[in-house]
Design a protein around this motif. Structure first.
Motif, PDB file in Angstrom:
ATOM      1  N   TYR A 108       0.855  -1.183   0.000  1.00 46.65           N
ATOM      2  CA  TYR A 108       0.000   0.000   0.000  1.00 46.65           C
ATOM      3  C   TYR A 108       0.890   1.232   0.000  1.00 46.65           C
ATOM      4  CZ  TYR A 108       0.896   0.611   4.991  1.00 46.65           C
ATOM      5  OH  TYR A 108       1.491   0.784   6.200  1.00 46.65           O
ATOM      6  N   ALA A 109       0.344   2.306  -0.474  1.00 43.32           N
ATOM      7  CA  ALA A 109       1.038   3.587  -0.475  1.00 43.32           C
ATOM      8  C   ALA A 109       0.044   4.643  -0.041  1.00 43.32           C
ATOM      9  CB  ALA A 109       1.585   3.902  -1.860  1.00 43.32           C
ATOM     10  N   PRO A 110       0.284   5.271   1.096  1.00 35.15           N
ATOM     11  CA  PRO A 110      -0.662   6.293   1.543  1.00 35.15           C
ATOM     12  C   PRO A 110      -0.713   7.447   0.536  1.00 35.15           C
ATOM     13  CG  PRO A 110       1.195   6.103   3.069  1.00 35.15           C
ATOM     14  CD  PRO A 110       1.387   5.096   1.997  1.00 35.15           C
ATOM     15  N   SER A 111      -1.909   7.972   0.342  1.00 32.33           N
ATOM     16  CA  SER A 111      -2.069   9.072  -0.615  1.00 32.33           C
ATOM     17  C   SER A 111      -2.136  10.412   0.104  1.00 32.33           C
ATOM     18  CB  SER A 111      -3.328   8.840  -1.459  1.00 32.33           C
ATOM     19  OG  SER A 111      -4.448   8.771  -0.595  1.00 32.33           O
ATOM     20  N   PHE A 112      -1.655  10.444   1.336  1.00 30.60           N
ATOM     21  CA  PHE A 112      -1.691  11.681   2.102  1.00 30.60           C
ATOM     22  C   PHE A 112      -0.375  11.832   2.847  1.00 30.60           C
ATOM     23  CE2 PHE A 112      -3.863   8.190   4.173  1.00 30.60           C
ATOM     24  CZ  PHE A 112      -3.124   8.022   5.332  1.00 30.60           C
ATOM     25  N   THR A 113      -0.079  13.057   3.253  1.00 32.09           N
ATOM     26  CA  THR A 113       1.172  13.315   3.972  1.00 32.09           C
ATOM     27  C   THR A 113       0.939  13.692   5.427  1.00 32.09           C
ATOM     28  OG1 THR A 113       1.130  15.609   3.208  1.00 32.09           O
ATOM     29  CG2 THR A 113       2.414  14.013   1.899  1.00 32.09           C
ATOM     30  N   GLU A 114      -0.310  14.000   5.774  1.00 33.89           N
ATOM     31  CA  GLU A 114      -0.624  14.344   7.153  1.00 33.89           C
ATOM     32  C   GLU A 114      -1.311  13.168   7.837  1.00 33.89           C
ATOM     33  OE1 GLU A 114      -2.856  17.931   7.305  1.00 33.89           O
ATOM     34  OE2 GLU A 114      -1.466  18.991   5.997  1.00 33.89           O
ATOM     35  N   TRP A 115      -1.132  13.053   9.136  1.00 35.52           N
ATOM     36  CA  TRP A 115      -1.721  11.953   9.887  1.00 35.52           C
ATOM     37  C   TRP A 115      -3.238  12.108   9.949  1.00 35.52           C
ATOM     38  CZ3 TRP A 115      -0.953   7.292  11.438  1.00 35.52           C
ATOM     39  CH2 TRP A 115      -1.796   6.733  12.379  1.00 35.52           C
ATOM     40  N   THR A 116      -3.938  10.994   9.710  1.00 38.12           N
ATOM     41  CA  THR A 116      -5.387  10.944   9.881  1.00 38.12           C
ATOM     42  C   THR A 116      -5.721   9.625  10.556  1.00 38.12           C
ATOM     43  OG1 THR A 116      -5.869   9.814   7.811  1.00 38.12           O
ATOM     44  CG2 THR A 116      -5.724  12.229   7.730  1.00 38.12           C
ATOM     45  N   ASP A 117      -6.949   9.520  11.014  1.00 38.81           N
ATOM     46  CA  ASP A 117      -7.393   8.277  11.645  1.00 38.81           C
ATOM     47  C   ASP A 117      -7.719   7.205  10.618  1.00 38.81           C
ATOM     48  OD1 ASP A 117      -7.097   9.263  14.190  1.00 38.81           O
ATOM     49  OD2 ASP A 117      -9.152  10.027  14.287  1.00 38.81           O
ATOM     50  N   GLU A 118      -7.792   7.581   9.355  1.00 35.35           N
ATOM     51  CA  GLU A 118      -8.109   6.611   8.312  1.00 35.35           C
ATOM     52  C   GLU A 118      -6.920   5.707   8.047  1.00 35.35           C
ATOM     53  OE1 GLU A 118      -9.760   8.213   4.731  1.00 35.35           O
ATOM     54  OE2 GLU A 118     -10.705   9.852   5.828  1.00 35.35           O
ATOM     55  N   GLN A 119      -7.191   4.438   7.947  1.00 36.56           N
ATOM     56  CA  GLN A 119      -6.154   3.470   7.614  1.00 36.56           C
ATOM     57  C   GLN A 119      -6.073   3.323   6.094  1.00 36.56           C
ATOM     58  OE1 GLN A 119      -4.056   1.864   9.686  1.00 36.56           O
ATOM     59  NE2 GLN A 119      -4.904   3.121  11.324  1.00 36.56           N
ATOM     60  N   PRO A 120      -4.877   3.246   5.543  1.00 40.87           N
ATOM     61  CA  PRO A 120      -4.787   3.029   4.094  1.00 40.87           C
ATOM     62  C   PRO A 120      -5.306   1.639   3.739  1.00 40.87           C
ATOM     63  CG  PRO A 120      -2.620   2.923   5.095  1.00 40.87           C
ATOM     64  CD  PRO A 120      -3.585   3.339   6.170  1.00 40.87           C
ATOM     65  N   LEU A 121      -5.873   1.513   2.575  1.00 38.90           N
ATOM     66  CA  LEU A 121      -6.381   0.221   2.126  1.00 38.90           C
ATOM     67  C   LEU A 121      -5.223  -0.691   1.757  1.00 38.90           C
ATOM     68  CD1 LEU A 121      -9.299   1.410  -0.156  1.00 38.90           C
ATOM     69  CD2 LEU A 121      -9.453   0.515   2.177  1.00 38.90           C
ATOM     70  N   ASP A 122      -5.307  -1.934   2.199  1.00 40.65           N
ATOM     71  CA  ASP A 122      -4.298  -2.919   1.828  1.00 40.65           C
ATOM     72  C   ASP A 122      -4.599  -3.449   0.430  1.00 40.65           C
ATOM     73  OD1 ASP A 122      -2.724  -2.873   4.052  1.00 40.65           O
ATOM     74  OD2 ASP A 122      -3.710  -4.567   5.028  1.00 40.65           O
ATOM     75  N   VAL A 123      -3.563  -3.665  -0.315  1.00 41.40           N
ATOM     76  CA  VAL A 123      -3.662  -4.321  -1.613  1.00 41.40           C
ATOM     77  C   VAL A 123      -2.858  -5.595  -1.509  1.00 41.40           C
ATOM     78  CG1 VAL A 123      -3.137  -4.169  -4.067  1.00 41.40           C
ATOM     79  CG2 VAL A 123      -3.882  -2.127  -2.827  1.00 41.40           C
ATOM     80  N   HIS A 124      -3.481  -6.716  -1.815  1.00 41.57           N
ATOM     81  CA  HIS A 124      -2.798  -7.998  -1.724  1.00 41.57           C
ATOM     82  C   HIS A 124      -2.476  -8.498  -3.118  1.00 41.57           C
ATOM     83  CE1 HIS A 124      -3.394  -8.434   2.581  1.00 41.57           C
ATOM     84  NE2 HIS A 124      -4.573  -7.864   2.376  1.00 41.57           N
ATOM     85  N   LEU A 125      -1.266  -8.922  -3.284  1.00 44.12           N
ATOM     86  CA  LEU A 125      -0.782  -9.407  -4.571  1.00 44.12           C
ATOM     87  C   LEU A 125      -0.258 -10.820  -4.379  1.00 44.12           C
ATOM     88  CD1 LEU A 125       0.069  -8.789  -7.541  1.00 44.12           C
ATOM     89  CD2 LEU A 125       2.228  -7.975  -6.618  1.00 44.12           C
ATOM     90  N   ARG A 126      -0.764 -11.749  -5.151  1.00 44.91           N
ATOM     91  CA  ARG A 126      -0.292 -13.130  -5.089  1.00 44.91           C
ATOM     92  C   ARG A 126       0.879 -13.263  -6.058  1.00 44.91           C
ATOM     93  NH1 ARG A 126      -1.998 -17.579  -2.859  1.00 44.91           N
ATOM     94  NH2 ARG A 126      -1.564 -19.568  -3.838  1.00 44.91           N
ATOM     95  N   THR A 127       1.986 -13.799  -5.580  1.00 40.52           N
ATOM     96  CA  THR A 127       3.178 -13.945  -6.409  1.00 40.52           C
ATOM     97  C   THR A 127       3.624 -15.393  -6.459  1.00 40.52           C
ATOM     98  OG1 THR A 127       4.706 -13.553  -4.577  1.00 40.52           O
ATOM     99  CG2 THR A 127       3.991 -11.622  -5.834  1.00 40.52           C
ATOM    100  N   LYS A 128       4.360 -15.691  -7.504  1.00 44.30           N
ATOM    101  CA  LYS A 128       4.970 -17.011  -7.665  1.00 44.30           C
ATOM    102  C   LYS A 128       6.472 -16.821  -7.462  1.00 44.30           C
ATOM    103  CE  LYS A 128       4.341 -18.693 -11.724  1.00 44.30           C
ATOM    104  NZ  LYS A 128       4.063 -19.408 -12.975  1.00 44.30           N
TER     105      LYS A 128
END
Length: 142
Positions: A108-128
């Protein structure tokens, strides 16, 4: 009018032709490393889609080439660099890499630079996980 072709004239003008593997920056083919070889759509017996890099000036190229043109670069003596993707197979050290399992990565990569109570969304990638007998390992999307 005769339907027999003249023995001294060349064959059909519409024969498949590929562009020569060449670095325009260095004006040579000495420093080329083949990255990928794939069948064209629709497939032909003579041409393949080729991606390659010049390791001298770090230029990247992608275009159709003949199997003979690609073979001329691959058959040069000297150490190979990196991993070659040939169709669905990855080659390292001149051998196909073997599947050594799979992983699930969270990115995940946060799209903000200031602290908020919102959690960034996780992105899961399956790899081989691929492994070479020399010990080299890499992960690719599954």
């Amino acid at each position: 009018m005769s339907t027999v072709s003249h023995p001294r004239k060349p064959g059909p003008a519409n024969r498949p032709r590929g562009r020569r593997l060449w670095c325009r920056g260095c004006d040579t083919d000495e420093h080329l490393v083949i990255e990928s070889i794939r069948a064209l759509e629709p497939p032909t017996a003579v041409l393949v889609e080729t991606e390659y890099t010049c390791i001298e000036c770090v230029s990247f190229y992608s275009h159709p080439a003949t199997v003979a043109q690609v073979g001329a670069v691959l058959n040069r003596s000297g150490p190979g660099f990196g991993v070659l993707q040939f169709g669905g197979t990855y080659l390292h050290c001149g051998e196909p890499m073997a599947t050594a399992g799979s992983e699930r990565r969270s990115i995940y990569a946060p799209s903000f630079t200031e602290w908020t109570d919102e959690q960034p969304l996780d992105v899961h990638l399956r790899t081989k996980v691929l492994r070479c007998r020399c010990g080299f390992r890499m992960e690719i999307p599954d």
